[in-house]
Design an enzyme around this catalytic site. Sequence first.
Site, PDB file in Angstrom:
ATOM      1  N   GLY A 152     -15.594 -12.571 -26.147  1.00  0.00           N
ATOM      2  CA  GLY A 152     -15.105 -11.689 -27.213  1.00  0.00           C
ATOM      3  C   GLY A 152     -14.664 -10.361 -26.610  1.00  0.00           C
ATOM      4  NE  ARG A 153     -15.102  -6.736 -31.023  1.00  0.00           N
ATOM      5  CZ  ARG A 153     -15.161  -7.233 -32.257  1.00  0.00           C
ATOM      6  NH1 ARG A 153     -14.094  -7.220 -33.013  1.00  0.00           N
ATOM      7  NH2 ARG A 153     -16.272  -7.719 -32.741  1.00  0.00           N
ATOM      8  CB  ILE A 154     -18.567  -6.952 -25.008  1.00  0.00           C
ATOM      9  CG1 ILE A 154     -18.700  -6.045 -26.240  1.00  0.00           C
ATOM     10  CG2 ILE A 154     -19.348  -6.366 -23.832  1.00  0.00           C
ATOM     11  CD1 ILE A 154     -20.124  -5.933 -26.782  1.00  0.00           C
ATOM     12  NE  ARG A 174     -18.481 -20.166 -32.281  1.00  0.00           N
ATOM     13  CZ  ARG A 174     -18.836 -19.276 -33.190  1.00  0.00           C
ATOM     14  NH1 ARG A 174     -19.719 -19.596 -34.088  1.00  0.00           N
ATOM     15  NH2 ARG A 174     -18.318 -18.083 -33.223  1.00  0.00           N
ATOM     16  CB  SER A 175     -13.015 -23.300 -29.525  1.00  0.00           C
ATOM     17  OG  SER A 175     -12.846 -22.054 -30.131  1.00  0.00           O
ATOM     18  NE  ARG A 234     -28.872  -8.738 -31.081  1.00  0.00           N
ATOM     19  CZ  ARG A 234     -28.189  -7.624 -30.803  1.00  0.00           C
ATOM     20  NH1 ARG A 234     -28.093  -7.202 -29.559  1.00  0.00           N
ATOM     21  NH2 ARG A 234     -27.632  -6.921 -31.758  1.00  0.00           N
ATOM     22  CG  ASP A 258     -29.752  -3.805 -21.878  1.00  0.00           C
ATOM     23  OD1 ASP A 258     -30.558  -2.913 -21.516  1.00  0.00           O
ATOM     24  OD2 ASP A 258     -28.985  -3.670 -22.857  1.00  0.00           O
ATOM     25  CD  GLU A 263     -34.581  -6.390 -27.070  1.00  0.00           C
ATOM     26  OE1 GLU A 263     -33.719  -7.030 -26.473  1.00  0.00           O
ATOM     27  OE2 GLU A 263     -34.315  -5.477 -27.874  1.00  0.00           O
ATOM     28  CG  HIS A 281     -31.407  -3.605 -26.597  1.00  0.00           C
ATOM     29  ND1 HIS A 281     -31.706  -4.546 -27.558  1.00  0.00           N
ATOM     30  CD2 HIS A 281     -30.055  -3.402 -26.717  1.00  0.00           C
ATOM     31  CE1 HIS A 281     -30.611  -4.878 -28.217  1.00  0.00           C
ATOM     32  NE2 HIS A 281     -29.592  -4.193 -27.721  1.00  0.00           N
TER      33      HIS A 281
HETATM   34  C1  8YV Z   1     -28.328  -1.390 -30.200  1.00  0.00           C
HETATM   35  C2  8YV Z   1     -26.913  -3.529 -30.044  1.00  0.00           C
HETATM   36  O1  8YV Z   1     -29.438  -2.189 -30.166  1.00  0.00           O
HETATM   37  O2  8YV Z   1     -24.795  -3.127 -30.962  1.00  0.00           O
HETATM   38  C3  8YV Z   1     -25.711  -3.909 -30.828  1.00  0.00           C
HETATM   39  O3  8YV Z   1     -25.670  -5.048 -31.312  1.00  0.00           O
HETATM   40  O4  8YV Z   1     -27.706  -4.352 -29.730  1.00  0.00           O
HETATM   41  C4  8YV Z   1     -27.128  -2.105 -29.612  1.00  0.00           C
HETATM   42  O5  8YV Z   1     -26.013  -1.390 -29.538  1.00  0.00           O
HETATM   43  C5  8YV Z   1     -28.379  -0.802 -31.563  1.00  0.00           C
HETATM   44  O6  8YV Z   1     -27.714  -1.521 -32.515  1.00  0.00           O
HETATM   45  C6  8YV Z   1     -28.218   0.666 -31.691  1.00  0.00           C
HETATM   46  O7  8YV Z   1     -28.457   1.087 -32.989  1.00  0.00           O
END
Ligand code: 8YV
Length: 319
Positions: A152-154, A174-175, A234, A258, A263, A281
Amino acid sequence: MTDIHALAVAKLSPMFVSQLATAFTLHDRLHETDPAAFAALAPRIRALAASGDSKVSAELMATLPALEVISVMGVGYDGIAVQAAKARGIVVTHTPGVLNDDVADLALGLMLCAARQLPAADRHAREGSWLQAPMPLARKMSGARLGLVGIGRIGQAIASRAAAFGMSIAYTARSARPGLPFPFFDSPRALAAEVDFLVVITPGGADTRHLIDAEVLRALGKGRGEGILVNVARGSVVDEAALIDALERGVIAGAGLDVFEDEPRIPVRLSALPHVVLTPHIGSATGQTRQAMADLAFANLREHFAGRPLPTPVPECRG
Ligand code: 8YV
């Protein structure tokens, strides 16, 4: 809008809270701190404010008959029962785009730290071990093979950075995405067998739970204890017990993590391992990016209550 009641479902960034407090009557985690007061107030709550790792269950929503909108300050929203929200006409928003750079930067940082053993090298220099012996040789990153689990974007931001390191790039998702110039593999296992670094950047949730399991790690190690796993997605995407086992037995060379399954708790067996690099994280945790996320998360609420189009509803709530 200050007569609109909003509930912060988790401890939120002060940057988000300060904006919420000026515009809404904000109740900070009242459902946890004072259930009786919450029960009395629940019928008037029209907005929820959450972070990427917050949980908003269908049960919580069921106690909120006036709920209209859930704003997540985060790109991930796997903790939100989106289908239950949709069924009620509650819109869910998140903050995509503004954190791509930071998460991608951290992914490259963890790759470098794990490959070049930077935290261990820092300790080696700092603690004087250098006087006794040089650092053991590390693994070269430039020119190595990168596999992305998620594009995706990241994922694409990670790919463009890795290209500057002369890395070859392949992915699984997924595809296949025919518009992208990278080879597609139809499973994490097939991808892992062909790469030196496996970077996880796919959404969390039931669909991707334990996508990275013992078999994938075996494929990454190639029977020679090779391969570095990086997870900036995640904790749920990686079978953490299988990962610890693979690291302890030398099935793979190392890991940069991370995110974790439970967590902020990190298993002692994991933190005891010398060849893993752990961060708490912090993918999006810079002042600049957290401000942009807070602004966008707030803008989603502001626009909703102004009756204007939402900047960034989650895909399930678009259109
Ligand atoms: C932070 C994240 O945990 O964007 C997400 O999905 O996991 C992180 O950027 C968080 O949401 C900051 O509030």
